[in-house]
Design a protein around this motif. Structure first.
Motif, PDB file in Angstrom:
ATOM      1  N   ARG A 173       0.803  -1.125   0.283  1.00  0.00           N
ATOM      2  CA  ARG A 173      -0.005  -0.319  -0.179  1.00  0.00           C
ATOM      3  C   ARG A 173       0.901   1.596  -0.314  1.00  0.00           C
ATOM      4  O   ARG A 173       0.348   2.753   0.469  1.00  0.00           O
ATOM      5  CB  ARG A 173      -0.836   0.149   1.618  1.00  0.00           C
ATOM      6  N   GLY A 174       1.909   0.881  -0.184  1.00  0.00           N
ATOM      7  CA  GLY A 174       3.206   2.444   0.192  1.00  0.00           C
ATOM      8  C   GLY A 174       4.292   1.655   1.041  1.00  0.00           C
ATOM      9  O   GLY A 174       4.628   0.347   0.274  1.00  0.00           O
ATOM     10  N   GLN A 175       4.779   2.851   1.038  1.00  0.00           N
ATOM     11  CA  GLN A 175       6.303   2.552   1.841  1.00  0.00           C
ATOM     12  C   GLN A 175       6.470   1.451   2.291  1.00  0.00           C
ATOM     13  O   GLN A 175       5.866   2.264   3.836  1.00  0.00           O
ATOM     14  CB  GLN A 175       7.559   3.539   1.906  1.00  0.00           C
ATOM     15  N   ARG A 197      10.363  -6.076  -3.483  1.00  0.00           N
ATOM     16  CA  ARG A 197       9.121  -5.894  -4.138  1.00  0.00           C
ATOM     17  C   ARG A 197       9.503  -6.064  -5.466  1.00  0.00           C
ATOM     18  O   ARG A 197       8.429  -6.134  -6.721  1.00  0.00           O
ATOM     19  CB  ARG A 197       8.621  -4.733  -3.451  1.00  0.00           C
ATOM     20  N   LEU A 198      10.550  -5.279  -5.822  1.00  0.00           N
ATOM     21  CA  LEU A 198      11.042  -4.748  -7.743  1.00  0.00           C
ATOM     22  C   LEU A 198      11.345  -6.560  -8.242  1.00  0.00           C
ATOM     23  O   LEU A 198      10.580  -6.415  -9.490  1.00  0.00           O
ATOM     24  CB  LEU A 198      12.276  -4.352  -7.158  1.00  0.00           C
ATOM     25  N   ALA A 227      11.489   4.190 -14.216  1.00  0.00           N
ATOM     26  CA  ALA A 227      11.280   4.447 -13.088  1.00  0.00           C
ATOM     27  C   ALA A 227      12.841   3.962 -12.143  1.00  0.00           C
ATOM     28  O   ALA A 227      13.086   4.337 -11.667  1.00  0.00           O
ATOM     29  CB  ALA A 227      10.445   3.612 -12.210  1.00  0.00           C
ATOM     30  N   TYR A 228      12.960   2.651 -13.117  1.00  0.00           N
ATOM     31  CA  TYR A 228      14.186   2.000 -12.360  1.00  0.00           C
ATOM     32  C   TYR A 228      14.893   2.250 -13.482  1.00  0.00           C
ATOM     33  O   TYR A 228      15.438   0.671 -14.061  1.00  0.00           O
ATOM     34  CB  TYR A 228      13.927   0.671 -11.882  1.00  0.00           C
ATOM     35  N   THR A 365      15.537  12.727  -9.924  1.00  0.00           N
ATOM     36  CA  THR A 365      15.096  11.721 -11.137  1.00  0.00           C
ATOM     37  C   THR A 365      14.578  10.726  -9.504  1.00  0.00           C
ATOM     38  O   THR A 365      13.289  10.282 -10.054  1.00  0.00           O
ATOM     39  CB  THR A 365      15.873  10.948 -12.212  1.00  0.00           C
ATOM     40  N   SER A 366      15.446  10.573  -9.116  1.00  0.00           N
ATOM     41  CA  SER A 366      14.994   9.527  -7.467  1.00  0.00           C
ATOM     42  C   SER A 366      13.528   9.965  -6.649  1.00  0.00           C
ATOM     43  O   SER A 366      12.682   9.332  -6.998  1.00  0.00           O
ATOM     44  CB  SER A 366      15.881   9.503  -7.120  1.00  0.00           C
ATOM     45  N   LEU A 367      13.501  11.522  -6.911  1.00  0.00           N
ATOM     46  CA  LEU A 367      12.519  12.249  -6.460  1.00  0.00           C
ATOM     47  C   LEU A 367      11.051  11.808  -6.697  1.00  0.00           C
ATOM     48  O   LEU A 367      10.095  11.062  -6.806  1.00  0.00           O
ATOM     49  CB  LEU A 367      12.545  13.119  -6.386  1.00  0.00           C
ATOM     50  N   LEU A 368      11.078  11.350  -8.359  1.00  0.00           N
ATOM     51  CA  LEU A 368      10.262  11.566  -9.386  1.00  0.00           C
ATOM     52  C   LEU A 368       9.751  10.085  -9.534  1.00  0.00           C
ATOM     53  O   LEU A 368       8.409   9.716  -9.553  1.00  0.00           O
ATOM     54  CB  LEU A 368      10.018  12.854 -10.870  1.00  0.00           C
ATOM     55  N   ARG A 369      11.082   9.163  -8.936  1.00  0.00           N
ATOM     56  CA  ARG A 369      10.242   8.129  -9.865  1.00  0.00           C
ATOM     57  C   ARG A 369       9.393   7.667  -8.041  1.00  0.00           C
ATOM     58  O   ARG A 369       8.706   7.136  -7.920  1.00  0.00           O
ATOM     59  CB  ARG A 369      11.756   7.114  -9.656  1.00  0.00           C
ATOM     60  N   ARG A 370      10.208   8.049  -7.019  1.00  0.00           N
ATOM     61  CA  ARG A 370       9.477   7.575  -5.747  1.00  0.00           C
ATOM     62  C   ARG A 370       8.002   8.254  -5.454  1.00  0.00           C
ATOM     63  O   ARG A 370       6.955   7.501  -5.456  1.00  0.00           O
ATOM     64  CB  ARG A 370      11.012   8.209  -4.599  1.00  0.00           C
ATOM     65  N   PHE A 371       7.980   9.677  -6.251  1.00  0.00           N
ATOM     66  CA  PHE A 371       6.730  10.248  -5.783  1.00  0.00           C
ATOM     67  C   PHE A 371       5.849   9.086  -7.163  1.00  0.00           C
ATOM     68  O   PHE A 371       4.585   8.794  -7.072  1.00  0.00           O
ATOM     69  CB  PHE A 371       6.420  11.382  -6.989  1.00  0.00           C
ATOM     70  N   ALA A 372       6.037   9.199  -8.565  1.00  0.00           N
ATOM     71  CA  ALA A 372       5.193   8.197  -9.530  1.00  0.00           C
ATOM     72  C   ALA A 372       5.115   6.757  -8.906  1.00  0.00           C
ATOM     73  O   ALA A 372       3.394   6.477  -9.269  1.00  0.00           O
ATOM     74  CB  ALA A 372       6.251   7.489 -10.470  1.00  0.00           C
ATOM     75  N   THR A 373       5.413   6.460  -7.880  1.00  0.00           N
ATOM     76  CA  THR A 373       5.390   4.705  -6.882  1.00  0.00           C
ATOM     77  C   THR A 373       3.836   5.818  -5.904  1.00  0.00           C
ATOM     78  O   THR A 373       3.472   4.680  -5.430  1.00  0.00           O
ATOM     79  CB  THR A 373       5.929   4.203  -6.225  1.00  0.00           C
ATOM     80  N   LEU A 374       3.329   6.242  -5.854  1.00  0.00           N
ATOM     81  CA  LEU A 374       2.635   6.472  -4.460  1.00  0.00           C
ATOM     82  C   LEU A 374       1.944   8.366  -4.656  1.00  0.00           C
ATOM     83  O   LEU A 374       1.038   8.104  -3.796  1.00  0.00           O
ATOM     84  CB  LEU A 374       3.357   8.134  -3.364  1.00  0.00           C
ATOM     85  N   ALA A 375       2.338   8.361  -6.577  1.00  0.00           N
ATOM     86  CA  ALA A 375       0.791   9.529  -6.455  1.00  0.00           C
ATOM     87  C   ALA A 375      -0.959   8.442  -6.689  1.00  0.00           C
ATOM     88  O   ALA A 375      -1.276   9.454  -6.756  1.00  0.00           O
ATOM     89  CB  ALA A 375       1.348   9.265  -8.284  1.00  0.00           C
ATOM     90  N   GLY A 376      -0.544   7.139  -6.957  1.00  0.00           N
ATOM     91  CA  GLY A 376      -1.943   7.119  -6.890  1.00  0.00           C
ATOM     92  C   GLY A 376      -3.168   7.354  -8.824  1.00  0.00           C
ATOM     93  O   GLY A 376      -4.078   7.262  -8.276  1.00  0.00           O
ATOM     94  N   ALA A 377      -1.771   7.509  -9.387  1.00  0.00           N
ATOM     95  CA  ALA A 377      -2.658   7.736 -10.416  1.00  0.00           C
ATOM     96  C   ALA A 377      -1.464   7.279 -12.202  1.00  0.00           C
ATOM     97  O   ALA A 377      -0.650   7.107 -11.660  1.00  0.00           O
ATOM     98  CB  ALA A 377      -2.826   9.514 -10.542  1.00  0.00           C
ATOM     99  N   PRO A 378      -2.238   7.494 -13.012  1.00  0.00           N
ATOM    100  CA  PRO A 378      -0.967   7.136 -14.117  1.00  0.00           C
ATOM    101  C   PRO A 378      -0.417   8.048 -14.097  1.00  0.00           C
ATOM    102  O   PRO A 378      -0.659   9.366 -13.891  1.00  0.00           O
ATOM    103  CB  PRO A 378      -2.446   7.181 -15.609  1.00  0.00           C
TER     104      PRO A 378
END
Length: 953
Positions: A173-175, A197-198, A227-228, A365-378
């Motif tokens: 459900r998140g981190q 997980r990855l 993302a990775y 880029t790492s920040l945006l990747r992490r945000f992408a996993t938490l955004a809850g949207a496409p």
């Protein structure tokens, strides 16, 4: 049709399997009564008696998360306090902790009778533990499903493996352990779970390929690889999925992109499996085509990397390799993530624009990747290449292709399809070209905003500073429509290259833009990152040393941490060489600058991380105005910043950047530059005692050039040593005196005078509390003065006495005065007496000899020597000499039976007029001590002579 059906079946099966797994888990626990269920794969939740319970305040939740992460193991109170209060617990911390424990016990066991022992959260010295026998944690269920999936894969049952992997991923459900994810004691476990997980995500995509769901795999793997991008297995799977989907060129593009990225960022080649797959795609090997799997057969899907060992694991899961963990560990950035998530929540009402900027390697880029996993949207991801000239609108092609995959129900407008197909008409009429471009831009904007009508949509544009002009114009055009749509537009760019984006950023600013400027990680975050990468906790001093060299730049940190391979390097990170990837990145940035800038930066790197521009300009033979313009250019590139405290001073942004540049300069050129900097610094900083050490450093590094440079080095080192001595830095002063002696020996000049250097070294060693090394130095100074007197009749006759007084005038000389060193001292003093005729100098030497013989047991001899010295001192008619002789007499006559003589010496000292300040202080000390017993065994002398005054005798 097959793919769609499989994808749908997989989705339904995941939900059904999850419910079945939960039922089976409860059934399997059978007789073992589970009192609480914990969900830690995301924000912590607890279920008691079938209901979610309120876990209380943030610190109380963090306490429980910490205990869950160590379920079944005692967690020491000290560890808990450090985790909850970031190593600075207040005095009330223990009381608060006990209150939290009591509150949690009430929540987790609401039916427990008063005064009965707790069953779930138990006290277990030296702290607390959650009893594993009565709780259930989703982390264990996740690991179990992952293992079952790999076992099914090994049996050739791809369908069962897919079900297990989907059930496992549905638990997230998140981190993991979000409340305490950055606590040093939890970071390694969080990193292990994230790596696992990855690996499960990759395994699920492999299973999708095995059952023929190629398009579904492409959509998921494309987002995963963005993302990775350094996970080679994910790139391998994406390439195969694209090939099976009929996109051979895209498949080869993925493989070549990972090859370039590995070579440029890490300096390594891809693993052989990727190279083999590229050859098979080029040759269109039939084995790459999908076929339904026989009941037991190897699947035509890339094997997982053998290094992970996941597919073969039936027992406890092994930890990921450090390299793999390093690629995924994410620490800090809580404020930036909160800003992104707040902007995301705001898109429900109004679109938002967020810019993320910072220096290279800072983690945009790492920040945006992490945000992408938490955004809850496409999330639609586009990135600009660095080393290849991309065609116009390449950035948006990536976004539009991803949109077509995510929203197949939305028809693709004709102008968009033309762009994606590369079917753009070349029109010569400027008006028609402008009209066609505007229509295409409008079609793209409407296509994306229509996709965001039903639910929020995130568009990420990474490395915007590399974008082509057409892509920037389209971005500015889209920004006008963002506020009226449920669209979050997140862009990243390098701060040092923002000038080229001025117009674009101005357009974005009109759309309620949130700016995020990333700085380096803190020391605590540095510690967490290093602990996670190394998989054991590091100490605070190591973290501080890492931060000092990198200022928290995550890229620099990761590369430096990889080289902490020995205990010595862990204890002294400053000794670790500049990592090769960092060196290459820094030098590549510098190579893009004009040659005059590079030349001056090379001189500045030799000057040091912090440098005076006037000194560097003179050493580089550049006018000061030209040098300042060069600093402006280097500052714009993010390499140099101006010191706001000291006018005219600058510093390299990172110590590693200065070190990398320094290492590229040849040794001879470096040495010659050190001499030029030393000359310029001595002139610019003349009379400034705080800068003497820096001047000496450059001259010492240039000492090997020639005897003249060595002589200058010795002189400057002596000056710096005196300045260090004056400010109380006695250890540093001793080091400088030794360096001065080494340089003097290197000069090989007949007129070199080693005596003042030896005397200064001895004084500094005594003041640093090191008589064992100091006394032999004083003996050497006396011997040096005797040799000089034999060779030159005009030599200063006071030198032997001055060195002798300095040697025995301090009480601590006795710590080193026994044995062979003491005998050497007596011998050299007797030799000195044989060549001295002056009353004053002879009186001082006799007094010193009396002190030096204090351990030989011949009290009568000491009395005779002291009496003779006192008689000569009276005849010399010099009150300073008389005072010193009296002080030494007090020290020499420290045995029984000489109390009257010592009191007489003290009384006479008190009557002496016009003494130097240092001697006056000593006399006052004697007056205070005059009534104390001076012959107590082992007490030693009652007073010590000021060494600096003795040295000047």
């Amino acid at each position: 049709m097959i793919n769609v059906a499989v994808a749908g079946a997989s989705s339904r099966t995941a939900s059904d399997s999850l419910r079945w797994a939960e039922a089976q888990a409860a059934k399997a626990r059978g007789a073992g009564r589970v009192l609480a269920e914990f969900r830690a794969l995301g924000p912590l939740e607890a279920v008691v008696a079938g209901r979610l319970v309120d876990l209380g305040a943030p610190k109380q939740r963090a306490l429980l998360a910490l205990l869950v992460s160590r379920a079944g193991q005692p967690v020491a109170v000290e560890v808990i306090l450090e985790a909850l209060w970031a190593e600075h617990p207040p005095p009330s911390a223990m009381a608060s902790l006990q209150a939290y424990v009591a509150n949690l016990r009430r929540v987790l066991e609401p039916d427990r009778a008063p005064r009965t022992p707790a069953t779930v959260l138990r006290t277990c010295p030296p702290g607390y533990l959650l009893d594993k026998r009565v709780i259930d944690v989703d982390v264990q269920r996740f690991s179990g499903h992952a293992t079952a999936g790999w076992q099914a894969w090994d049996r050739g049952d791809a369908q069962q493996a897919l079900r297990e992997f989907e059930v496992a991923l549905a638990l997230w459900r998140g981190q993991a352990y979000a409340e305490v994810a950055n606590a040093p004691c939890v970071v390694p476990e969080v990193a292990r779970l994230e790596e696992l997980r990855l690996s499960v995500v990759e395994a699920r995509c492999a299973a999708l390929l095995a059952v023929g769901a190629h398009e579904v795999a492409v959509a998921e793997l494309d987002a995963f690889v963005h993302a990775y991008p350094l996970r080679e297995y994910g790139c391998e799977l994406l390439s195969l999925a694209l090939y099976r989907a009929g996109r051979q060129a895209d498949a080869l593009g993925v493989l070549r992109a990972i090859q370039r990225r590995l070579a440029e960022e890490l300096g390594i080649d891809p693993r052989p499996a990727l190279q083999h797959l590229e050859r098979e795609i080029l040759n269109q090997v039939p084995a790459l085509e999908w076929r339904p799997a026989p009941p037991v057969a190897a699947q035509a899907v890339p094997d997982r990397p053998a290094a992970t060992g996941r597919g073969r694991t039936t027992g406890p899961l092994p930890a990921a390799s450090p390299a793999a963990a390093d690629g995924e560990v994410f620490v800090g950035r809580e404020v930036a993530l909160r800003q992104l998530l707040e902007a995301m929540s705001g898109t429900a009402v109004r679109g938002r624009v967020v810019t993320v900027s910072g220096e290279p390697g800072i983690g945009k880029t790492s920040l945006l990747r992490r945000f992408a996993t938490l955004a809850g949207a496409p999330v639609l991801w586009g990135s600009c290449p660095e080393h290849v000239t991309a065609p116009p609108l390449w950035l948006w092609e990536q976004i539009l292709r991803a949109a077509g995959t995510c929203f197949p129900q939305h028809p693709v407008p004709e102008p968009v399809a033309e762009l994606l197909n590369g079917d753009l008409q070349q029109m010569v009429d400027g008006t028609e070209v402008a009209t066609a471009t505007l229509r295409r831009f409008e079609a793209i904007v409407h296509y994306l905003t229509d996709a965001a009508q039903a639910a929020p949509l995130v568009v990420v544009l990474d490395h915007l500073h590399r974008a082509d002009p057409s892509s920037l114009r389209l971005l500015a055009h889209l920004a006008e429509s963002v506020p009226a749509n449920r669209l979050l537009l997140a862009v990243s760019y390098r701060s040092g290259e923002a000038a080229a984006l001025a117009d674009t950023l101005a357009a974005l600013a009109r759309s309620e833009m949130t700016r995020i400027e990333l700085d380096g990680l803190t020391v605590q975050e540095t510690r967490s990152l290093a602990s996670a990468i190394l998989r054991h906790e590091i100490g605070g001093p190591t973290a501080e040393a890492l931060w000092d060299r990198t200022e928290g730049n995550p890229f620099f940190l990761r590369e430096l941490i990889k080289l902490l391979t020995t205990e010595q390097r862990l204890a002294h990170p400053h000794t670790v060489p500049v990592p090769m990837p960092v060196r290459e990145v820094v030098l590549r940035r510098i190579a893009c600058l004009p040659q005059p800038v590079v030349d001056v930066l090379s001189v500045a790197a030799v000057a040091g991380r912090h440098f005076d521009i006037e000194v560097v300009a003179e050493a580089a033979s550049v006018e000061i105005e030209a040098a300042l313009e060069i600093m402006d250019t280097a500052g714009a590139a993010g390499l140099i910043v101006e010191d706001q405290q000291r006018l005219g001073w600058f510093r390299f942004t990172h110590a590693l950047a200065a070190e990398a540049l320094y290492e590229t300069t040849g040794r001879l050129r470096r040495v010659r530059l050190h001499r030029r900097i030393g000359v310029a610094a001595a002139r610019a900083w003349a009379g400034d005692p705080d800068r003497t050490t820096e001047i000496a450093r450059h001259w010492l590094l240039a000492a090997e050039l020639d005897p003249s440079a060595a002589a200058h080095a010795a002189a400057h080192a002596a000056t710096a040593a005196r300045a260090a001595d004056a400010r109380g830095a006695f250890g540093a002063a001793a080091t400088l005196w030794r360096q001065a002696l080494t340089a003097a020996d290197l000069a090989q000049r007949e007129d070199t005078d080693r005596y003042p250097l030896l005397l200064g070294l001895g004084v500094s060693l005594y003041r640093a509390g090191d008589p064992q090394d100091g006394l032999p130095v004083f003996i050497e100074a006396i011997e040096e003065s005797l040799v000089a007197a034999e060779a030159d009749e005009g030599a200063d006759p006071s030198r032997p006495a001055a060195a002798a007084v300095a040697a025995v005038g301090e009480p601590l000389w006795r710590q080193a005065g026994d044995g062979e060193v003491g005998r050497r001292l007596v011998e050299v003093l007797e030799r000195a007496l044989a060549g001295v005729t002056g009353r004053a100098q002879r009186a001082l030497l006799l007094s010193c000899l009396a002190v030096a013989r204090s351990s030989d047991g011949d009290q009568a001899r000491r009395v005779a020597l002291s009496d003779e010295a006192l008689a000569l001192a009276r005849l010399a008619d010099d009150p300073v000499v008389l005072a010193r002789v009296l002080l030494l007499r007090v020290s020499a006559l420290d045995g029984g039976g000489h109390r009257d003589r010592r009191h007489q010496a003290v009384t006479e000292l008190l009557a002496l007029p016009d003494l130097p300040p240092a001697l006056t202080i000593r006399v006052r000390q004697l007056r205070a001590q005059a009534d104390l017993p001076l012959d107590v065994a082992g007490e030693g002398p009652a007073v010590a002579l000021v060494t600096g005054e003795a040295a000047g005798a």
